[in-house]
Scaffold this motif. Sequence first.
Motif, PDB file in Angstrom:
ATOM      1  N   MET A   1       1.018  -1.330  -0.261  1.00 56.27           N
ATOM      2  CA  MET A   1      -0.449   0.267  -0.435  1.00 56.27           C
ATOM      3  C   MET A   1       1.159   1.318  -0.128  1.00 56.27           C
ATOM      4  N   LEU A   2       0.977   2.706  -0.987  1.00 59.12           N
ATOM      5  CA  LEU A   2       1.271   3.174  -1.118  1.00 59.12           C
ATOM      6  C   LEU A   2       0.821   4.443  -0.010  1.00 59.12           C
ATOM      7  N   GLN A   3       1.942   5.130   0.903  1.00 54.70           N
ATOM      8  CA  GLN A   3       1.987   5.252   2.312  1.00 54.70           C
ATOM      9  C   GLN A   3       2.235   6.665   2.108  1.00 54.70           C
ATOM     10  N   SER A   4       2.474   7.496   1.069  1.00 52.36           N
ATOM     11  CA  SER A   4       2.500   8.788   1.468  1.00 52.36           C
ATOM     12  C   SER A   4       2.204   8.800  -0.314  1.00 52.36           C
ATOM     13  N   ILE A   5       1.757  10.943  -0.238  1.00 53.41           N
ATOM     14  CA  ILE A   5       1.444  11.605  -1.184  1.00 53.41           C
ATOM     15  C   ILE A   5       2.651  10.924  -2.690  1.00 53.41           C
ATOM     16  N   ASP A   6       3.749  11.743  -1.880  1.00 49.05           N
ATOM     17  CA  ASP A   6       4.896  11.459  -2.718  1.00 49.05           C
ATOM     18  C   ASP A   6       5.139  10.515  -3.997  1.00 49.05           C
ATOM     19  N   ASP A   7       4.743   9.408  -2.279  1.00 55.17           N
ATOM     20  CA  ASP A   7       4.234   7.240  -3.105  1.00 55.17           C
ATOM     21  C   ASP A   7       3.464   7.618  -4.596  1.00 55.17           C
ATOM     22  N   VAL A   8       2.451   8.363  -4.268  1.00 58.48           N
ATOM     23  CA  VAL A   8       1.503   7.798  -4.903  1.00 58.48           C
ATOM     24  C   VAL A   8       1.633   8.846  -6.125  1.00 58.48           C
ATOM     25  N   VAL A   9       2.087   9.841  -6.308  1.00 61.70           N
ATOM     26  CA  VAL A   9       2.654  10.482  -7.713  1.00 61.70           C
ATOM     27  C   VAL A   9       3.179   9.670  -7.960  1.00 61.70           C
ATOM     28  N   LYS A  10       4.624   9.210  -7.486  1.00 62.77           N
ATOM     29  CA  LYS A  10       5.402   8.569  -8.413  1.00 62.77           C
ATOM     30  C   LYS A  10       5.625   7.642  -8.998  1.00 62.77           C
ATOM     31  N   ALA A  11       3.773   7.060  -8.233  1.00 61.44           N
ATOM     32  CA  ALA A  11       3.419   5.763  -8.658  1.00 61.44           C
ATOM     33  C   ALA A  11       2.539   6.188  -9.903  1.00 61.44           C
ATOM     34  N   LEU A  12       2.187   6.694  -9.601  1.00 64.92           N
ATOM     35  CA  LEU A  12       1.238   7.659 -11.743  1.00 64.92           C
ATOM     36  C   LEU A  12       1.951   7.558 -12.172  1.00 64.92           C
ATOM     37  N   GLY A  13       2.853   7.799 -12.120  1.00 66.66           N
ATOM     38  CA  GLY A  13       3.932   8.475 -13.495  1.00 66.66           C
ATOM     39  C   GLY A  13       4.802  10.221 -13.104  1.00 66.66           C
ATOM     40  N   GLY A  14       4.668  10.994 -12.001  1.00 71.33           N
ATOM     41  CA  GLY A  14       5.647  11.938 -11.384  1.00 71.33           C
ATOM     42  C   GLY A  14       4.296  12.470 -11.909  1.00 71.33           C
ATOM     43  N   SER A  28       0.510  24.140  -8.745  1.00 66.72           N
ATOM     44  CA  SER A  28       1.037  24.046  -7.400  1.00 66.72           C
ATOM     45  C   SER A  28      -0.070  23.404  -6.850  1.00 66.72           C
ATOM     46  N   ALA A  29      -1.151  22.614  -7.520  1.00 63.31           N
ATOM     47  CA  ALA A  29      -1.903  21.774  -6.615  1.00 63.31           C
ATOM     48  C   ALA A  29      -1.051  20.378  -5.598  1.00 63.31           C
ATOM     49  N   ILE A  30      -0.771  20.423  -6.208  1.00 67.59           N
ATOM     50  CA  ILE A  30      -0.085  18.795  -5.693  1.00 67.59           C
ATOM     51  C   ILE A  30       0.739  18.896  -4.309  1.00 67.59           C
ATOM     52  N   SER A  31       1.157  20.719  -4.780  1.00 68.25           N
ATOM     53  CA  SER A  31       1.850  20.984  -3.031  1.00 68.25           C
ATOM     54  C   SER A  31       0.809  21.290  -2.331  1.00 68.25           C
ATOM     55  N   MET A  32      -0.112  21.581  -2.840  1.00 67.55           N
ATOM     56  CA  MET A  32      -1.313  21.649  -1.909  1.00 67.55           C
ATOM     57  C   MET A  32      -1.383  20.689  -0.993  1.00 67.55           C
ATOM     58  N   TRP A  33      -1.858  19.900  -2.046  1.00 66.46           N
ATOM     59  CA  TRP A  33      -2.494  18.061  -1.328  1.00 66.46           C
ATOM     60  C   TRP A  33      -1.194  17.829   0.167  1.00 66.46           C
ATOM     61  N   LYS A  34      -0.193  18.543  -0.169  1.00 63.73           N
ATOM     62  CA  LYS A  34       1.545  17.942   0.781  1.00 63.73           C
ATOM     63  C   LYS A  34       0.889  18.554   1.430  1.00 63.73           C
ATOM     64  N   THR A  35       0.507  20.428   0.967  1.00 64.89           N
ATOM     65  CA  THR A  35       0.369  20.681   2.451  1.00 64.89           C
ATOM     66  C   THR A  35      -1.079  20.644   3.283  1.00 64.89           C
ATOM     67  N   ARG A  36      -1.649  20.556   2.932  1.00 67.95           N
ATOM     68  CA  ARG A  36      -2.985  19.805   3.218  1.00 67.95           C
ATOM     69  C   ARG A  36      -2.628  18.196   3.802  1.00 67.95           C
ATOM     70  N   GLY A  37      -1.930  17.911   3.455  1.00 66.87           N
ATOM     71  CA  GLY A  37      -1.399  16.814   4.304  1.00 66.87           C
ATOM     72  C   GLY A  37      -3.301  15.173   3.825  1.00 66.87           C
ATOM     73  N   GLN A  38      -3.542  15.598   2.328  1.00 69.49           N
ATOM     74  CA  GLN A  38      -4.792  15.117   1.897  1.00 69.49           C
ATOM     75  C   GLN A  38      -4.568  15.073   0.335  1.00 69.49           C
ATOM     76  N   ILE A  39      -5.044  14.310   0.114  1.00 67.82           N
ATOM     77  CA  ILE A  39      -5.171  14.385  -1.903  1.00 67.82           C
ATOM     78  C   ILE A  39      -6.650  14.010  -1.275  1.00 67.82           C
ATOM     79  N   PRO A  40      -8.077  15.595  -2.455  1.00 67.96           N
ATOM     80  CA  PRO A  40      -9.298  15.237  -2.910  1.00 67.96           C
ATOM     81  C   PRO A  40      -9.789  14.678  -2.763  1.00 67.96           C
ATOM     82  N   THR A  41     -10.265  13.884  -1.407  1.00 68.23           N
ATOM     83  CA  THR A  41     -11.278  12.709  -1.754  1.00 68.23           C
ATOM     84  C   THR A  41     -11.842  12.187  -3.455  1.00 68.23           C
ATOM     85  N   GLU A  42     -12.394  12.934  -3.400  1.00 69.33           N
ATOM     86  CA  GLU A  42     -13.171  12.484  -5.286  1.00 69.33           C
ATOM     87  C   GLU A  42     -12.687  11.956  -5.585  1.00 69.33           C
TER      88      GLU A  42
END
Length: 73
Positions: A1-14, A28-42
């Motif tokens: 299981m991917l445990q971080s936002i960075d891991d998800v982004v990397k696995a999806l191709g960057g 800046s969207a991905i940076s904002m996810w990291k700042t919030r600590g959450q990817i949008p639920t949808e």
Amino acid sequence: MLQSIDDVVKALGGRPATQALAGVEHSSAISMWKTRGQIPTELFLLFSEELRKAGQPPPNPALFGFKIPETQA
């Protein structure tokens, strides 16, 4: 299981691939996810399916704001 936002982004191709998949225009969207600590639920189902197609492990649902029950021993 991917445990971080960075891991998800990397696995999806960057970043560019993840932004395109998510339909976000601002770099800046991905940076904002990291700042919030959450990817949008949808995006959970979309990202999960793309990761499955790519042979990658699934993302941790908690990264998308889902509450995960603790397992009892």
